[in-house]
Scaffold this motif. Sequence first.
Motif, PDB file in Angstrom:
ATOM      1  N   THR A 147       0.837  -1.189   0.000  1.00 33.65           N
ATOM      2  CA  THR A 147       0.000   0.000   0.000  1.00 33.65           C
ATOM      3  C   THR A 147       0.880   1.249   0.000  1.00 33.65           C
ATOM      4  N   ASP A 148       0.275   2.389  -0.356  1.00 34.00           N
ATOM      5  CA  ASP A 148       1.013   3.647  -0.284  1.00 34.00           C
ATOM      6  C   ASP A 148       0.089   4.786   0.114  1.00 34.00           C
ATOM      7  N   LYS A 149       0.611   6.019   0.065  1.00 31.64           N
ATOM      8  CA  LYS A 149      -0.150   7.179   0.542  1.00 31.64           C
ATOM      9  C   LYS A 149      -1.356   7.505  -0.331  1.00 31.64           C
ATOM     10  N   CYS A 153      -4.077  -0.263  -2.821  1.00 33.45           N
ATOM     11  CA  CYS A 153      -3.712  -1.510  -2.156  1.00 33.45           C
ATOM     12  C   CYS A 153      -3.622  -2.602  -3.215  1.00 33.45           C
ATOM     13  N   ILE A 154      -2.460  -3.224  -3.320  1.00 31.90           N
ATOM     14  CA  ILE A 154      -2.262  -4.260  -4.334  1.00 31.90           C
ATOM     15  C   ILE A 154      -1.730  -5.538  -3.695  1.00 31.90           C
ATOM     16  N   VAL A 155      -1.815  -6.616  -4.465  1.00 33.69           N
ATOM     17  CA  VAL A 155      -1.265  -7.906  -4.068  1.00 33.69           C
ATOM     18  C   VAL A 155      -0.397  -8.418  -5.208  1.00 33.69           C
ATOM     19  N   ILE A 156       0.771  -8.948  -4.869  1.00 32.72           N
ATOM     20  CA  ILE A 156       1.618  -9.646  -5.827  1.00 32.72           C
ATOM     21  C   ILE A 156       1.681 -11.112  -5.420  1.00 32.72           C
ATOM     22  N   VAL A 170     -10.756  -5.150  -1.656  1.00 27.94           N
ATOM     23  CA  VAL A 170     -11.313  -5.540  -0.356  1.00 27.94           C
ATOM     24  C   VAL A 170     -10.409  -5.077   0.781  1.00 27.94           C
ATOM     25  N   GLY A 171      -9.092  -5.033   0.530  1.00 29.20           N
ATOM     26  CA  GLY A 171      -8.157  -4.604   1.565  1.00 29.20           C
ATOM     27  C   GLY A 171      -7.906  -5.656   2.627  1.00 29.20           C
TER      28      GLY A 171
END
Length: 329
Positions: A147-149, A153-156, A170-171
């Motif tokens: 995540t960032d500012k 929100c991502i997934v690898i 969904v986070g």
Amino acid sequence: MCTSIFTMTKDGKHLLSRTMDFSFPLDPNPLFLPRDHQWSSDSDQQSYQNKYGFIGAGRLLGSSYFVADGVNEKGLSIAELYLPGEVYYSKEEKKDALNLAPHELVVWVLGNCGSIAELEQHLSKIHLVEKAAPVLNFVTPLHWIITDKTGRCIVIEPTEEKLSIYENTVGVMTNTPCIEWHVTNLSNYLHVRPQQYDPVTFGTHTANPFSQGTGTTGLPGGYTPPDRFVRAAFFKEHISQAPNEVEGVSNAYHILATVRIPKGIVVTGEGALDYSQYVGTMCNESLSYYFSPYENYQISKVTLTDELLKETKPKFFEADHQEAIKSLN
């Protein structure tokens, strides 16, 4: 094991939180790695020099620092979680690539990327190689939530040689299966809600709710990754939004309390205890790392201050691993 959640406060603070569930005793503490930190990859012994300083939970494994999660000075945060049975790592290094062992990705990302957009620019060069983690002596099957500012929100998930990004709307992240399966599985829980169900008539009999909480009937209660994902998503969605960072951290601990694993509840096939060794929370705006070990519910905090960022050597911050109880008389 492990569960991670991403939340936002009313005043715009973004918080990435996680439980670290593992059977091997990691003995972690908050760890600061400075700007210009030099390290060598276990994959091809290539030497790297980080640009950014960061704080996270880690320890020394062999001659290298292992970091499982953290936030850097640019407000990028990341956490690694297990993904057994799903990952693909290359057997060999690749020419003209960033050859990294899986357990090294967190250190490289936090040390070299200031945002998800910047990470995307490097992603095609990252080549994960099947190398065992020192001391653990096995290859860790991992995926990562980042995540960032910006609130992104991502997934690898390394399910094939070429790494790709999944936008995590969904986070929440847990473990196997892959993230898309978990998101689809939420459709099985549309009936779960905070509100009470109304009385229902059977013939001439009216069945009334037993006290409060009937809306949560059907919420899964086990510690499998699907059960933890659904619980974390439900509690994250419906908890009252925190107005500020401190209450946001408190919210994160309340949510993760629903998935935090005590010793003895989950036992591996080898007889080892898989439990929540710590809870960590990262704030992308204040550049703070919050930490509490299994033995102590009191939350400790380390912030990337200007003074700390001037340090030139790695630094551990020893958390209190004994329960801190405040006496009121």
